[in-house]
Design a protein around this motif. Sequence first.
Motif, mmCIF file in Angstrom:
data_model
loop_
_atom_site.group_PDB
_atom_site.id
_atom_site.type_symbol
_atom_site.label_atom_id
_atom_site.label_comp_id
_atom_site.label_asym_id
_atom_site.label_seq_id
_atom_site.Cartn_x
_atom_site.Cartn_y
_atom_site.Cartn_z
ATOM 1 N N SER A 69 -18.524 -8.645 -26.982
ATOM 2 C CA SER A 69 -17.386 -8.452 -27.895
ATOM 3 C C SER A 69 -16.988 -6.979 -27.967
ATOM 4 O O SER A 69 -15.799 -6.651 -27.933
ATOM 5 C CB SER A 69 -17.705 -8.996 -29.286
ATOM 6 O OG SER A 69 -18.773 -8.282 -29.869
ATOM 7 N N VAL A 70 -17.961 -6.090 -28.022
ATOM 8 C CA VAL A 70 -17.662 -4.658 -28.060
ATOM 9 C C VAL A 70 -17.115 -4.198 -26.714
ATOM 10 O O VAL A 70 -16.091 -3.520 -26.626
ATOM 11 C CB VAL A 70 -18.929 -3.846 -28.424
ATOM 12 C CG1 VAL A 70 -18.710 -2.366 -28.222
ATOM 13 C CG2 VAL A 70 -19.354 -4.144 -29.846
ATOM 14 N N GLN A 71 -17.807 -4.578 -25.654
ATOM 15 C CA GLN A 71 -17.437 -4.081 -24.333
ATOM 16 C C GLN A 71 -16.094 -4.628 -23.860
ATOM 17 O O GLN A 71 -15.330 -3.909 -23.232
ATOM 18 C CB GLN A 71 -18.548 -4.383 -23.342
ATOM 19 C CG GLN A 71 -19.788 -3.535 -23.630
ATOM 20 C CD GLN A 71 -20.920 -3.822 -22.691
ATOM 21 O OE1 GLN A 71 -21.684 -4.751 -22.909
ATOM 22 N NE2 GLN A 71 -21.000 -3.030 -21.646
ATOM 23 N N TRP A 72 -15.783 -5.882 -24.158
ATOM 24 C CA TRP A 72 -14.470 -6.406 -23.766
ATOM 25 C C TRP A 72 -13.352 -5.780 -24.598
ATOM 26 O O TRP A 72 -12.228 -5.627 -24.115
ATOM 27 C CB TRP A 72 -14.421 -7.925 -23.850
ATOM 28 C CG TRP A 72 -15.047 -8.586 -22.641
ATOM 29 C CD1 TRP A 72 -16.049 -9.484 -22.647
ATOM 30 C CD2 TRP A 72 -14.718 -8.371 -21.262
ATOM 31 N NE1 TRP A 72 -16.380 -9.839 -21.355
ATOM 32 C CE2 TRP A 72 -15.572 -9.180 -20.492
ATOM 33 C CE3 TRP A 72 -13.788 -7.573 -20.597
ATOM 34 C CZ2 TRP A 72 -15.519 -9.221 -19.093
ATOM 35 C CZ3 TRP A 72 -13.744 -7.609 -19.207
ATOM 36 C CH2 TRP A 72 -14.596 -8.422 -18.469
ATOM 37 N N SER A 73 -13.654 -5.410 -25.838
ATOM 38 C CA SER A 73 -12.652 -4.692 -26.640
ATOM 39 C C SER A 73 -12.309 -3.359 -25.991
ATOM 40 O O SER A 73 -11.142 -2.967 -25.911
ATOM 41 C CB SER A 73 -13.173 -4.445 -28.058
ATOM 42 O OG SER A 73 -13.332 -5.651 -28.739
ATOM 43 N N ILE A 74 -13.338 -2.664 -25.539
ATOM 44 C CA ILE A 74 -13.112 -1.382 -24.863
ATOM 45 C C ILE A 74 -12.373 -1.598 -23.553
ATOM 46 O O ILE A 74 -11.423 -0.873 -23.233
ATOM 47 C CB ILE A 74 -14.457 -0.660 -24.634
ATOM 48 C CG1 ILE A 74 -15.077 -0.275 -25.968
ATOM 49 C CG2 ILE A 74 -14.273 0.565 -23.737
ATOM 50 C CD1 ILE A 74 -16.520 0.147 -25.875
ATOM 51 N N ALA A 75 -12.785 -2.607 -22.788
ATOM 52 C CA ALA A 75 -12.113 -2.898 -21.518
ATOM 53 C C ALA A 75 -10.647 -3.266 -21.752
ATOM 54 O O ALA A 75 -9.767 -2.856 -20.991
ATOM 55 C CB ALA A 75 -12.839 -4.028 -20.785
#
Length: 157
Positions: free
Chosen positions: A14-20
């Motif tokens: 959830s965090v990493q896809w938000s950044i991506a």
Amino acid sequence: MSKSQRSRLLVDPSVQWSIAGRVLIHWGLFLVCLVSLGALVRILVAVGSQPFSEAWRSAAVSQIPVLGVMFVLMPLFLRDTLKLSNRFAGPMFRLRTSLKSLASDQAVDPIKFRQGDFWQEAAEDFNQIAARMDELKEENQRLQTQISEQQQLCETH
């Protein structure tokens, strides 16, 4: 694979896809600006020597290599972003799972983040707190044993 590298690209999706997603938005905006500026310059240079429609078509065709390069680079941007985000998502994921274990009164091993990860001090702070909690549990157990012994002594007298 060395122990210091993560085997998963996504540790906290959830965090990493938000950044991506944010990187993709920035990439898209950059692409639109780059192509628009390139096409505008080509149109302005060519408009005096050829009709506007022909200048526009020529400008659009001239942007195909830029589009190609940008689309080739996009997966590299995303992969690098996700790998970088592992350096803070991984430690935070590990810290969260250790905190949950600690909160549910389970045994927790000291945590150590990988070399190059962010927030190394957080692991040290957590380890100090976990060690202090173990000390307090032992002291509490010792005091409870003393209280039980005192109560048994009082009951026998």
